[in-house]
Write a protein that holds these residues in place. Structure first.
Motif, PDB file in Angstrom:
ATOM      1  N   ILE A  27     -26.316  40.663  -8.030  1.00 33.58           N
ATOM      2  CA  ILE A  27     -26.620  39.371  -7.414  1.00 33.58           C
ATOM      3  C   ILE A  27     -28.025  38.922  -7.788  1.00 33.58           C
ATOM      4  O   ILE A  27     -28.246  37.758  -8.149  1.00 33.58           O
ATOM      5  N   THR A  28     -28.989  39.825  -7.715  1.00 34.97           N
ATOM      6  CA  THR A  28     -30.364  39.498  -8.077  1.00 34.97           C
ATOM      7  C   THR A  28     -30.450  39.059  -9.535  1.00 34.97           C
ATOM      8  O   THR A  28     -31.109  38.062  -9.854  1.00 34.97           O
ATOM      9  N   ASN A  29     -29.788  39.784 -10.422  1.00 36.31           N
ATOM     10  CA  ASN A  29     -29.804  39.417 -11.833  1.00 36.31           C
ATOM     11  C   ASN A  29     -29.173  38.050 -12.069  1.00 36.31           C
ATOM     12  O   ASN A  29     -29.680  37.258 -12.875  1.00 36.31           O
ATOM     13  N   LEU A  30     -28.080  37.760 -11.378  1.00 38.88           N
ATOM     14  CA  LEU A  30     -27.456  36.442 -11.506  1.00 38.88           C
ATOM     15  C   LEU A  30     -28.393  35.334 -11.028  1.00 38.88           C
ATOM     16  O   LEU A  30     -28.477  34.272 -11.648  1.00 38.88           O
ATOM     17  N   LEU A  42     -34.324  35.276  -1.623  1.00 40.07           N
ATOM     18  CA  LEU A  42     -34.457  36.033  -0.380  1.00 40.07           C
ATOM     19  C   LEU A  42     -33.581  35.450   0.724  1.00 40.07           C
ATOM     20  O   LEU A  42     -32.946  36.193   1.489  1.00 40.07           O
ATOM     21  N   VAL A  43     -33.519  34.121   0.795  1.00 37.34           N
ATOM     22  CA  VAL A  43     -32.670  33.476   1.797  1.00 37.34           C
ATOM     23  C   VAL A  43     -31.204  33.817   1.532  1.00 37.34           C
ATOM     24  O   VAL A  43     -30.448  34.147   2.456  1.00 37.34           O
ATOM     25  N   ALA A  44     -30.784  33.747   0.287  1.00 37.05           N
ATOM     26  CA  ALA A  44     -29.397  34.038  -0.069  1.00 37.05           C
ATOM     27  C   ALA A  44     -29.048  35.494   0.241  1.00 37.05           C
ATOM     28  O   ALA A  44     -27.980  35.782   0.801  1.00 37.05           O
ATOM     29  N   LYS A  45     -29.927  36.422  -0.098  1.00 37.00           N
ATOM     30  CA  LYS A  45     -29.672  37.835   0.186  1.00 37.00           C
ATOM     31  C   LYS A  45     -29.619  38.085   1.694  1.00 37.00           C
ATOM     32  O   LYS A  45     -28.773  38.843   2.179  1.00 37.00           O
ATOM     33  N   GLY A  46     -30.517  37.431   2.437  1.00 33.20           N
ATOM     34  CA  GLY A  46     -30.496  37.560   3.893  1.00 33.20           C
ATOM     35  C   GLY A  46     -29.200  37.031   4.477  1.00 33.20           C
ATOM     36  O   GLY A  46     -28.618  37.630   5.383  1.00 33.20           O
ATOM     37  N   ALA A  47     -28.723  35.907   3.948  1.00 31.12           N
ATOM     38  CA  ALA A  47     -27.458  35.333   4.416  1.00 31.12           C
ATOM     39  C   ALA A  47     -26.291  36.281   4.133  1.00 31.12           C
ATOM     40  O   ALA A  47     -25.388  36.431   4.962  1.00 31.12           O
ATOM     41  N   ILE A  48     -26.311  36.926   2.981  1.00 31.14           N
ATOM     42  CA  ILE A  48     -25.261  37.892   2.639  1.00 31.14           C
ATOM     43  C   ILE A  48     -25.264  39.048   3.631  1.00 31.14           C
ATOM     44  O   ILE A  48     -24.207  39.484   4.108  1.00 31.14           O
ATOM     45  N   ILE A  49     -26.436  39.535   3.978  1.00 30.85           N
ATOM     46  CA  ILE A  49     -26.530  40.645   4.932  1.00 30.85           C
ATOM     47  C   ILE A  49     -26.055  40.204   6.312  1.00 30.85           C
ATOM     48  O   ILE A  49     -25.322  40.933   6.992  1.00 30.85           O
ATOM     49  N   VAL A  50     -26.443  38.998   6.744  1.00 33.25           N
ATOM     50  CA  VAL A  50     -26.007  38.494   8.055  1.00 33.25           C
ATOM     51  C   VAL A  50     -24.489  38.374   8.095  1.00 33.25           C
ATOM     52  O   VAL A  50     -23.842  38.782   9.069  1.00 33.25           O
TER      53      VAL A  50
END
Length: 64
Positions: A27-30, A42-50
């Motif tokens: 995901i980070t590489n994309l 960071l917002v997108a990764k946080g949303a994925i975790i939530v």
């Protein structure tokens, strides 16, 4: 969470943790390849975790 380990305690596996790490790395590489800035990443990764936590809680609630 992403690798399969429950937040409420429980047992995760090394394979699950490695797969979770690999998913986040992809995901980070994309995000980087698409030119997404760091704050949005960071917002997108946080949303994925939530979302993962909410799905986990929903799954646990349906089993009881």
């Amino acid at each position: 969470i992403i690798g399969g380990t429950l937040l409420t305690g429980g047992r995760g596996t090394i394979i699950g943790s490695i797969l979770g790490l690999m998913i986040f790395t992809v995901i980070t590489n994309l995000f980087i390849l698409n030119g997404l800035n760091t704050a949005d990443q960071l917002v997108a990764k946080g949303a994925i975790i939530v979302v993962a936590v909410l799905l986990q809680r929903r799954s646990l609630a349906s089993h009881t």
